[in-house]
Design a protein around this motif. Structure first.
Motif: not given
Length: 317
Positions: A291, A294-295, A312
């Protein structure tokens, strides 16, 4: 507390004509409360000085806003900035480079008065002498040049120059860098005393984490132009973000007897280019997952408005 100055989604890019421009400051939203000392830390090249200059409109921004007392000053002209310039000053990084070698101490400190004050020559002279005494320099320094001063003395002249117009907001950009420990502590005590006496608000930019601990009320941590964490102090038990933990682990304590080999909390894969997506720390983070690639993590509140983090998995660490 009232916000004196704040940024809203501030961006500063270089080489904007390229497909992936380099962002020195990338979507930064912070606030500095009236009367506080906000620390700004991070590795060299992370955008600290660029952000500081953007706050004073010394560096034109690409996107976003800079609000001073609620008014957007980011697009102010030179003439408009002159009306508020005496309220916003800066102690520049590297005292020798910011000191005109052809000017005496008297001329350096008096220059802001010549530009912004209508006082008489005698009144300006009196104020310069008084200001130098406040920063611990006597009248015998008035006719000296920068090359005749020590690093600590030049730094005191820089502080006197910044405070001579009685500003309410001062940016200290590496104000104690390249100074020995004893002089550094004197400068820190001077800055704190002047803050108390004059009701100043500081943005204290530094890579010296022990100095930040000593003088700052809150701390903003930047990496590659982005804010990683905003926290009330730099105590080990308070820090949550992997980058801030790595930054603290890599720093040396002030007492050589307490220095021990600390654990390395990041991969030795420094990335100088802008990462187009995901977390900017992903290449060096020991906890990075799919994650993270990509984010981009959003700066979220962790503790009742005093602690924010952009990761995150920050609540799991």
């Amino acid at each position: 507390m009232e916000n004196l100055i704040e940024t809203v989604s501030l961006k500063k890019s270089y080489q904007p004509w390229k497909k992936h421009p380099v962002y020195a400051v990338d979507d930064v939203s912070i606030s500095i409360r009236k009367g506080e000392v906000l620390g700004l830390v991070g590795e060299s090249g992370c955008g600290k000085s660029t952000l500081g200059k953007a706050l004073l409109n010394l560096e034109p921004i690409t996107e976003g806003k800079v609000l001073y007392r609620g008014k957007d000053i980011s697009r102010y002209s030179f003439r408009e900035m002159r009306k508020i310039r005496n309220q916003m000053q800066m102690v520049f990084q590297n005292s020798i480079d910011s000191f005109n070698p052809y000017l005496t101490v008297r001329q350096v400190v008096m220059e802001p008065l010549n530009n912004y004050s209508k006082a008489s020559r005698q009144e300006k002279e009196t104020k310069v002498r008084s200001m130098l005494e406040e920063v611990g320099l006597g009248a015998e320094y008035l006719d000296r040049y920068g090359s005749e001063l020590s690093g600590g003395q030049r730094q005191r002249v820089g502080i006197a120059r910044a405070l001579i117009m009685d500003p309410e907001f001062v940016i200290c950009d590496e104000a104690v860098s390249a100074l020995d420990y004893a002089v550094r502590n004197k400068i820190l005590r001077l800055l704190y005393r002047m803050k108390k006496e004059k009701g100043l608000t500081y943005l204290f930019i530094s890579h010296d984490l022990s100095a930040v601990r000593q003088i700052c009320d809150r701390v903003v941590v930047m990496y590659m132009g982005q804010v990683m964490e905003i926290l009330p102090d730099l105590q080990e038990e308070t820090i949550r973000h992997p980058y801030t933990k790595a930054l603290l682990a890599a720093s040396l304590g002030t007492d050589p007897r307490d220095r021990q080999k600390k654990r390395v909390l990041f991969k030795d894969e420094a990335s100088g280019q802008t990462i187009p997506q995901g977390c900017p720390f992903q290449n060096r983070c020991l906890y990075a997952r799919e994650q993270c690639k990509t984010e981009r993590p959003i700066l979220t509140m962790l503790d009742e408005g005093t602690h924010w983090g952009a990761c995150h998995y920050i609540k799991e660490l």
